[in-house]
Design a protein around this motif. Structure first.
Motif, PDB file in Angstrom:
ATOM      1  N   THR A 250      40.721 -55.353  77.302  1.00  0.00           N
ATOM      2  CA  THR A 250      40.484 -56.754  77.655  1.00  0.00           C
ATOM      3  C   THR A 250      38.801 -57.034  77.656  1.00  0.00           C
ATOM      4  N   GLY A 254      41.886 -63.886  80.010  1.00  0.00           N
ATOM      5  CA  GLY A 254      42.442 -65.486  79.601  1.00  0.00           C
ATOM      6  C   GLY A 254      42.037 -65.729  78.469  1.00  0.00           C
ATOM      7  N   THR A 263      46.438 -60.344  76.575  1.00  0.00           N
ATOM      8  CA  THR A 263      45.663 -61.553  76.068  1.00  0.00           C
ATOM      9  C   THR A 263      44.101 -61.168  76.368  1.00  0.00           C
TER      10      THR A 263
ATOM     11  N   GLU B 353      48.357 -55.808  84.404  1.00  0.00           N
ATOM     12  CA  GLU B 353      48.045 -56.945  83.513  1.00  0.00           C
ATOM     13  C   GLU B 353      47.207 -56.607  82.344  1.00  0.00           C
TER      14      GLU B 353
END
Lengths: 411, 411
Positions: A250, A254, A263, B353
């Motif tokens: 990441t 978001g 994402t 996540e």
């Protein structure tokens, strides 16, 4: 193209491999010297040599060293540098890459062909067969000696971990990959499979930008963003074959949705599509990487500004991974590397800014040198399985059962 | 406490090790069975056994299996479970940890003592000597058999890479660490050195939360934030000894200054001091971790909210490293783990996540089980050097020259 694989043919292959191995190790040898080293009977050795010469695997030369007028000059035997032995195939997302090495394990040829991303496996394998055929004729009088193929080393997109040589070791992935079945039918030899980006890392660490290094991080910036690791002198697969997924780290919490289901992954910022989309959104005009490269070379501000931001994200990610693993070399490959310093300089700046300061001058950033055939070359490395980098790589059960990889198994 | 190390004593040590190794492997054996296995003369074997029994290393027992009334019951020899063989010392920043294993390689005792961060090396080594002495008397009639010490395995703070067994391999670090010199003087045996957090990772992967796993990420949340990696079944040091620096991965670009010279490192958010400072800045009251733990257990919102944010940062960082390396187990150790689910749950949420979705259910998060002696136990592992995890770990030149690690060197 398959050949009989009964015990007699295996015994013969063992003898051939013994002779080829001696010539690989010692260089040119006379028949007498070969006889001393190999321990085969004179009749068997001469038979094997006649066949290898007829096949074009071995060539004869008259030694220059023999003093004049003292009998016949001695004839030596040497590996034919143009005769192929092993092939690797990279089934990339939108193209196919094939490479071959000769009996001395030198790269003798490579070929690539782009195709649509949705080309069915049957047609990809057809195309692979044609590309392999096209390697015939490389160099002077070369011929890929398909009869000598021991296995085909193949790279595919996506995670590969539980499978080696068509034998599943993971309950979730118990069917062989379709390409393994098709290639095995076509070539009649075992098909060794791994993730194609990991194979590119292996290729660069054996023949390319990081040859000889023990701790190598390879990052590929292409349609996807991925990579591979050589860790402590071994190619690293990770538990479940999930190492090197740098593209799914990441970088924008978001951020944009990624194909992986997450994402804000690095891939949503640094893949070819992401870069071209962002460039066009910023008012630039480029349909593909070569056009972007042209804009960069003309010094266009939009292109340079965009790549500066992308490079910073890449460098930050590399710094995080460096802190975790401690490589001495980072190799960056993939089409986007063609943008040159416009991308590599911001990568290097961000890397140096975010890596732990004591490592700053210990890690070097290099561009990949093998180009698009790196993965195919990594596939060859799997077949030859001679690099110490593969010392912890699982040897496939197929290799143990089917192959005469080492002469010692055929006394 | 040092002992003569001439060739004769080394030969004797070799014989002792041979006998001890057979008892470790086979369990209780009679004198006759030992004689068959070891190949020593009866006289030599009985001499060696007499000494080992006198030392307390080996104990005798009367076999239960002998049928009644059929001659003397057979006497068997077995390792004394209370006799120590190897020690490890962790010279942590603010405390000292010592552990010992017996001849069967089971942990028989451990001791710790806190001290000021600026305590000089001489006094630390004094303290180490006293703690090692205190292990005498653990268990019933135990005695740490210091005469049998082969080496001392030591963990220290900071990067260690080029040095093994006091021999520098890196031009930048060519002097032995001061603790190596002092300990060698005191114990008269080689001193093997590595980073103490990496040793803790090794300890957890051999005796602790990840025992038996091949791909392990260990993160320690203590005064510093660091870690270690077991990669493909080997302890990984990284080029220049710089692996496992998870604490210096940037998590807040432009954030607080870190001791490493960087800014916004995970350590500036997740170390004990960073957490306590942030907690107090948010209005909480705690002088140390136990007080913070008390606040957490009472359900105090400030503490829970703070740890939730810290845990998220830790989880994101772990996810990035997981994507790069693909471990199957993450072990979290250090004092802050005592805050329990208040920290581990947000870590796990953020990990899930941000890790690539296909890995989500393949990586498991565990708390360390060895506590503060994990590093000392890792030091012992270095000395015994028997774990397959150490198969790629460099064997020190001291070990090759000084030690009789394997009986086969003393036929």
């Amino acid at each position: 193209m398959s050949q009989p694989r009964g015990p007699l043919s295996q015994l013969r292959r063992g003898h051939e491999e013994l002779v080829l191995g001696l010539l690989r190790k010692h260089g040119p040898l006379s028949r007498g010297e070969l006889g001393k080293h190999c321990g085969l009977s004179r009749t068997t050795l001469y038979d094997i040599l006649a066949e290898l010469v007829a096949d074009g695997a071995v060539v004869t030369a008259t030694s220059q060293d023999t003093p004049r007028g003292r009998g016949r000059p001695a004839e030596t035997l040497t590996l034919n540098p143009d005769a192929g032995q092993a092939i690797g195939i990279d089934f990339a997302r939108r193209g196919l890459h094939v490479a071959a090495v000769n009996l001395a394990h030198e790269v003798i040829g490579a070929a690539s062909e782009p195709h649509d991303a949705d080309l069915p496996w049957e047609q990809r394998v057809e195309l692979a067969g044609r590309l392999v055929g096209s390697l015939t004729g490389i160099g002077s009088g070369a011929a890929l000696r398909l009869g000598a193929l021991e296995a085909v080393g193949v790279g595919v997109v996506g995670p590969v971990g539980g499978q080696v040589g068509g034998q599943a070791q993971d309950e979730d992935e118990d069917a062989p990959h379709p390409v393994q079945v098709l290639l095995r039918e076509r070539f009649g030899v075992p098909v060794l499979l791994d993730n194609n980006t990991r194979l590119a890392a292996l290729g660069e660490a054996i023949w390319g930008a990081a040859a000889g290094d023990q701790d190598v991080l390879y990052l590929r910036l292409s349609h996807g963003v991925g990579g591979g690791l050589v860790v402590g002198g071994s190619l690293h697969r990770g538990a479940y074959g999930m190492s090197g997924e740098f593209g799914h780290i990441t970088v924008e919490p978001g951020g944009a949705r990624c194909d992986c289901g997450g994402t804000g992954c690095l891939e949503t910022v640094a893949s070819i599509r992401a870069v071209l989309d962002a460039y066009r959104a910023a008012g630039g005009r480029a349909a593909d990487v070569p056009e972007l490269v042209k804009a960069v070379r003309s010094g266009e501000e939009t292109a340079l500004g965009l790549l500066s931001g992308v490079g910073a994200r890449i460098g930050e990610t590399l710094a995080a991974v460096c802190n975790a693993i401690g490589p001495s070399v980072i190799v960056i490959g993939g089409e986007l590397v063609e943008t040159g310093a416009a991308l590599s300089e911001p990568i290097e700046r961000a890397l140096h800014e975010h890596v732990i300061p004591v490592s700053r001058h210990r890690v070097s950033l290099r561009s990949a040198t093998l180009g698009e055939v790196a993965g195919a070359l990594g596939g060859i490395a799997l077949v030859l399985h001679e690099s110490p980098l593969l010392s912890r790589y699982p040897a496939g059960p197929d290799l143990a059962e089917d192959l005469s990889m080492t002469p010692s198994r055929h006394p």
